[in-house]
Design a protein around this motif. Sequence first.
Motif, PDB file in Angstrom:
ATOM      1  N   HIS A 302       0.820  -1.211   0.000  1.00 31.33           N
ATOM      2  CA  HIS A 302       0.000   0.000   0.000  1.00 31.33           C
ATOM      3  C   HIS A 302       0.857   1.265   0.000  1.00 31.33           C
ATOM      4  CE1 HIS A 302      -3.300   2.732   1.078  1.00 31.33           C
ATOM      5  NE2 HIS A 302      -2.507   3.215   2.012  1.00 31.33           N
ATOM      6  N   PRO A 305       2.531   4.353  -3.677  1.00 28.51           N
ATOM      7  CA  PRO A 305       2.480   5.727  -4.217  1.00 28.51           C
ATOM      8  C   PRO A 305       3.386   6.698  -3.475  1.00 28.51           C
ATOM      9  CG  PRO A 305       0.473   5.211  -3.002  1.00 28.51           C
ATOM     10  CD  PRO A 305       1.219   3.923  -3.167  1.00 28.51           C
ATOM     11  N   TYR A 306       3.596   6.476  -2.173  1.00 35.11           N
ATOM     12  CA  TYR A 306       4.450   7.374  -1.400  1.00 35.11           C
ATOM     13  C   TYR A 306       5.927   7.128  -1.700  1.00 35.11           C
ATOM     14  CZ  TYR A 306       0.011   7.863   1.030  1.00 35.11           C
ATOM     15  OH  TYR A 306      -1.321   8.074   1.324  1.00 35.11           O
ATOM     16  N   SER A 311       3.147  13.276  -2.040  1.00 34.82           N
ATOM     17  CA  SER A 311       1.793  13.671  -2.425  1.00 34.82           C
ATOM     18  C   SER A 311       1.352  14.851  -1.577  1.00 34.82           C
ATOM     19  CB  SER A 311       0.827  12.501  -2.233  1.00 34.82           C
ATOM     20  OG  SER A 311       1.198  11.417  -3.071  1.00 34.82           O
ATOM     21  N   LEU A 386      -3.086  12.397  -5.136  1.00 34.01           N
ATOM     22  CA  LEU A 386      -3.230  10.952  -4.920  1.00 34.01           C
ATOM     23  C   LEU A 386      -4.643  10.656  -4.460  1.00 34.01           C
ATOM     24  CD1 LEU A 386      -2.144   8.037  -4.582  1.00 34.01           C
ATOM     25  CD2 LEU A 386      -1.431   8.690  -2.250  1.00 34.01           C
ATOM     26  N   VAL A 388      -6.793   7.395  -3.051  1.00 38.10           N
ATOM     27  CA  VAL A 388      -6.647   6.037  -2.524  1.00 38.10           C
ATOM     28  C   VAL A 388      -8.014   5.381  -2.420  1.00 38.10           C
ATOM     29  CG1 VAL A 388      -5.845   4.634  -0.585  1.00 38.10           C
ATOM     30  CG2 VAL A 388      -4.587   6.705  -1.236  1.00 38.10           C
ATOM     31  N   MET A 427      -2.081  10.438  -9.087  1.00 38.88           N
ATOM     32  CA  MET A 427      -2.039   8.973  -9.098  1.00 38.88           C
ATOM     33  C   MET A 427      -3.284   8.399  -8.419  1.00 38.88           C
ATOM     34  SD  MET A 427       1.951   8.220  -8.050  1.00 38.88           S
ATOM     35  CE  MET A 427       1.853   9.215  -6.554  1.00 38.88           C
ATOM     36  N   GLU A 429      -4.348   4.824  -6.379  1.00 38.50           N
ATOM     37  CA  GLU A 429      -3.797   3.609  -5.758  1.00 38.50           C
ATOM     38  C   GLU A 429      -4.918   2.728  -5.258  1.00 38.50           C
ATOM     39  OE1 GLU A 429      -2.638   0.802  -2.749  1.00 38.50           O
ATOM     40  OE2 GLU A 429      -3.823   2.592  -2.309  1.00 38.50           O
ATOM     41  N   THR A 431      -5.324  -1.471  -3.602  1.00 38.52           N
ATOM     42  CA  THR A 431      -4.695  -2.724  -3.182  1.00 38.52           C
ATOM     43  C   THR A 431      -5.739  -3.826  -3.118  1.00 38.52           C
ATOM     44  OG1 THR A 431      -2.987  -1.597  -1.895  1.00 38.52           O
ATOM     45  CG2 THR A 431      -3.454  -3.875  -1.300  1.00 38.52           C
ATOM     46  N   SER A 474      -0.665  -4.317  -5.133  1.00 34.82           N
ATOM     47  CA  SER A 474      -1.080  -2.919  -5.204  1.00 34.82           C
ATOM     48  C   SER A 474      -0.813  -2.366  -6.599  1.00 34.82           C
ATOM     49  CB  SER A 474      -0.324  -2.066  -4.176  1.00 34.82           C
ATOM     50  OG  SER A 474      -0.712  -2.407  -2.865  1.00 34.82           O
ATOM     51  N   VAL A 476      -0.793   1.211  -9.027  1.00 38.12           N
ATOM     52  CA  VAL A 476      -0.754   2.669  -9.076  1.00 38.12           C
ATOM     53  C   VAL A 476      -0.881   3.109 -10.530  1.00 38.12           C
ATOM     54  CG1 VAL A 476       0.685   4.721  -8.805  1.00 38.12           C
ATOM     55  CG2 VAL A 476       0.549   3.057  -6.957  1.00 38.12           C
ATOM     56  N   LYS A 478      -0.957   6.406 -13.029  1.00 39.39           N
ATOM     57  CA  LYS A 478      -0.440   7.780 -13.016  1.00 39.39           C
ATOM     58  C   LYS A 478      -0.797   8.497 -14.313  1.00 39.39           C
ATOM     59  CE  LYS A 478       3.824  10.228 -11.731  1.00 39.39           C
ATOM     60  NZ  LYS A 478       4.378  10.834 -12.951  1.00 39.39           N
TER      61      LYS A 478
END
Length: 795
Positions: A302, A305-306, A311, A386, A388, A427, A429, A431, A474, A476, A478
């Motif tokens: 998870h 993205p970081y 972000s 971002l 989620v 992005m 994300e 999971t 996960s 992502v 973009k």
Amino acid sequence: MNNAGNRRIYLSLGLLSASLIAFQLALMQLISAVQWNHFAYMVISIALLGFGASGTLLALSRKWFERHADFALCSLMLLTGVSMSGIILFSSALFGKFDTYLIFVDFSNVKYLFLSYLSFFIPFFFGALAIGLIYIRYVSRIGTMYFADLLGSGLGGIFLLGLLWVLYPVQLPAAVAVLPIVAGILIIPKAWFGRLIIPSLLLLFLPLYLVIFPSELPVSEFKSISKALNMPGSEVYMERKSPYGHIQVMACPSLRYAPGLSLSFKEEIPVGDVLYVNGNWFGPLAGRTEHDESHFLDYTTHNLPYVISESGSVLILDGGTGLYAGHALWNRASKVTYVEENKKVLGLLGNDLAFQIDSLFSDPRLSAIGLHSRSFLLADTSRYDLIVLPPIESFGGSSGINALEEQYILTLDAMSDIWDHLSDKGMIEITSWMDYPVRNPLKILATLVETLEQKGYMEIDQHLIAIRSWGTISFVLKKTPFTPDEVSSVRDFCELMYFDPVLLPGITAAERSVYNHLEDSSFFSSVDHIVSPERDSFYKNYDFNIRPATDSKPYFSQFLKLDRLSKLHNLFGQGAVPFLEIGYFITLLTFVQISLFAFFLIILPLFFTRWKGKGKVYTLLHFSGIGIGFMFVEIIFIQQFILYFGNPVSAASAVLSGMLISSGVGSLVSSRFKKSNRNITGILFLVILFIVFYAFMLTPALRTSINLPFFLKILFSILLISPLAFFMGMPFPIGLKYLDGQNNTLIPWAWGINGCFSVISTVLASIIAVEAGFFWVMLLAGLAYGFALMANIFR
């Protein structure tokens, strides 16, 4: 009957109808809490066959009921209330021996299933028998009687909605049982008043006692909360009631929540309390301290993205207990918008449970929104770096129990809306737990890939990255291509955490299975097929439905292909197949069972009667057609209004109350019509035109007005629903008036057939929606009214 008697019969009918609709909703809430949504759906559908069976009994014993009508009406209403209360006493023993999951592995559970049918059948049978008898006795005033019936039903839904805020699910049926007992007391015959008034008043003590001292109902052993309670030291220390479900907070010292945690994690996994809604896992209450050097989610996929980039603004959809919002703040997000539709949970997290989550809501960077995620997206105009999405499935899977759950946040239309909320380098994300056979990861991948293509991005591999741990994967997505530095950071992260890249610019086959080997490596070829332009042929040949869900077919967790059942049986065995899609199997089983019951209780007796006169074919076509059509429209309206209001509770309340009350007004107006074939054919033709119009225009109308304040949404909904519902309330009383003048012995059959086919259509509409989509359900509703139209043209 004098004016006072007239008022009492109307009031009693309204109270009885209100109790039946409220009791149905109360049972669904209760069984959802102790069993599963699909079991509730199945039993309620079977129980409503009481309406059909009541018509059969009235047809066979009409003379007796007409001779003893006053006493019978009073007694039936009292029995309805007593049996509603008795269900709680009986069910406390029944639910301890029965579970939905066990139907397919232990045949002995079938007897408990039928006992469930019987217990829920009885109150509906008594109540429907009383309503049917009123229709027979007062057929000359059927328009006003039907108005009282539908008005009561509409208000009953609102009444139950209010009870959900003050009572727990186990208290609801008993509270509703007061209404039919009061209805029976109001119409006690004068000749019996002295003998019945005291016993009838004493009957009120039974439901009141069960409300004040509710029984303990055993929860399914397969529910999340039951498993957690088996762990040492587990204890439920907080409970709250709400229309969103029964909320429970548990302290569980031996429970650790760390989804797909890296094997490189060497610190202590944090212990936190857990929140459950209707016995189902809702989320952990995970806090942190100033001394923490990392967040445990940094050691999961998870965190992808970081790792790619910092972000600034983050949007968390279906945020649950705030775990992922807290993780975003930990990763120095400048602004976090956290959306969760369960407002009761939001209130608890901000107040009573604030300590358990380290006062997360007091962080000035966090904004909490109590709204359905799709409704928020349709109304919001902000852009985010971002977004989620909530995790898909759970560890070990859920055996397809969510197959018929509308998941509007995971549709292709939703992903398009999410994309439009991204900043220039934003992005997405999401999971998913890995499952076998692989379904969830492939379906969400297909959704992401088709979103890219819809937005005009053909170089899929430059915009989509996926990494896999031992249990999770996960993704992502973009807006701009990944840079070489970002790709390098992902490779370094995978090596550090013992994760494997699945999709990555420049990836090699060897990279995909370094740390976490799969016994079945066909997963990687499936991924490649979905990313390729030839994915349509792969969709067709794959044994499960992995095409992206849409707003018209929002069943993301429905994977079963009916034409592949024999192959799945050969691969996994007969006993295992239902657990791949148990929710859909239960619905199919319900349809078969309810159809058989309908045939034996309604259709078969109709063909064996020797009554003289015509009208049997008319009765069957007219009353089954309007029953099916009405329920098809009602179900689709509820589904469409979930997005509009932001939560299913408001949607169901608005649609049920609006449709039933508007239909009641239509029935009242129809009582002034003369007996003319031109009237009924014109009304049915208008209904069909309205349905076709709504099939095309309902969704655009709702999207256009999504930004209105809540109060204006209510007004707009009433204006939108009322015209169609007004005319849909007319064919039933007009049809009964026609039968009264032609062959009144068919009136009980009309009542039973309409109720029976209404129940069948509830299940059938769900099956059609899964296989074909909401649009076709609406068109088939128009076709059902078309059969009623033909019956009236050629009667």
